[in-house]
Write an enzyme that holds these catalytic residues in place. Structure first.
Site, PDB file in Angstrom:
ATOM      1  N   SER A  85      94.378 -18.528 113.411  1.00  0.00           N
ATOM      2  CA  SER A  85      95.803 -17.999 113.935  1.00  0.00           C
ATOM      3  C   SER A  85      96.856 -19.180 113.664  1.00  0.00           C
ATOM      4  CB  SER A  85      95.718 -18.025 115.409  1.00  0.00           C
ATOM      5  OG  SER A  85      96.676 -16.967 116.089  1.00  0.00           O
ATOM      6  N   HIS A 236      90.384 -11.838 118.506  1.00  0.00           N
ATOM      7  CA  HIS A 236      91.053 -12.690 117.863  1.00  0.00           C
ATOM      8  C   HIS A 236      90.615 -13.916 117.809  1.00  0.00           C
ATOM      9  CE1 HIS A 236      94.509 -14.562 116.162  1.00  0.00           C
ATOM     10  NE2 HIS A 236      94.916 -15.057 116.961  1.00  0.00           N
TER      11      HIS A 236
END
Length: 259
Positions: A85, A236
């Site tokens: 990320s 995620h």
């Protein structure tokens, strides 16, 4: 800036792992130890996160320079860089700025494009308003956050950042004031210009929308030697949700692409 890190292993090849927003090196402990069988594995805390120093500056330029300083301090000439990320964007920035210092690149569930940070701002605003110094236990804080964050894994992820200060009161490890003020700095991806020749694998969660089919065209534009691997039934936080599959696929990429 001198970044805090945990180091596992004593191999010739070095792997540097960079966590995401609100994360810390501790999030990667289990996988870090597994990777250390083949690589000296460095789990770093980004500035304003974990046990690394706090600073008013927070952008990709300074975070990339922090990684350079870390590698120089530890006498690492060339490393494999893995970033999740926010850490993935830092890893890309570093690879475009210092390509001669990166052996291979692994980017986890993020693309070289702009992302909206409204959700993350709302998270910080919620945490900022919490009188955490008045709570006595983590369970009390967890219950307090239930109405705001219904996802238990999200709550526990955030609460990992709690520690007790010298007065034994709860405090946040991340620099909540700077993150609240400077979060817009990490939306952008304007630092991605031209093309990078470093072998790179992008990992995306099958249930995540952080890397779309349109993003693959952007990746193809900026990376000449890339592959995209999807981890099904993961969101995620691929490394936390499917650690065994993730570890296997990362190792396959690293070993198959050895030169």
């Amino acid at each position: 800036m001198k970044l805090h890190s945990k180091i596992y292993g004593n191999e010739d090849s070095h792997l540097i792992i960079i966590h995401g927003l609100f994360g810390m090196s501790d999030n990667w402990n289990t996988l870090g130890k597994r990777f250390s069988d083949r690589f000296t594995t460095h789990l770093v805390d980004l500035r304003n996160h974990g046990r690394s120093p706090h600073h008013q500056e927070f952008n990709y330029d300074v975070m990339s320079e922090d990684i350079l300083e870390y590698m120089n301090d530890h006498r690492i000439e060339k490393a494999i860089i893995l970033g999740h990320s926010l850490g993935g964007k830092v890893a890309m920035k570093y690879s475009f700025t210092y390509p001669n210092r990166v052996k291979k690149l692994i980017v986890v569930d993020i693309s070289p494009r702009k992302y909206d940070t409204t959700f993350h701002k709302d998270v910080i605003k919620t945490l900022y308003k919490m009188p955490i110094e008045n709570f006595k236990t983590r369970d009390e804080l967890n219950m307090f956050l239930c109405d705001v964050f219904t996802d238990e894994s999200m709550r526990l992820f955030l609460l990992k950042n709690l520690y007790r200060d010298d007065k034994k009161r709860f405090a946040w490890r991340f620099n909540i004031d700077v993150l609240l003020e400077k979060l817009d700095n990490i939306q952008d991806a304007s630092f991605i210009e031209g093309q990078c020749d470093i072998p790179v694998c992008f990992f995306r969660g099958g249930n995540s929308n952080y890397i779309t089919e349109a993003d693959e065209l952007i990746i193809q534009k900026h990376f000449s030697d890339f592959e995209v691997t999807t981890i099904n039934d993961a969101g995620h936080w691929i490394h936390a949700e499917k650690p065994t599959r993730f570890f296997t696929e990362v190792m396959n990429f690293l070993l198959d692409s050895e030169s």
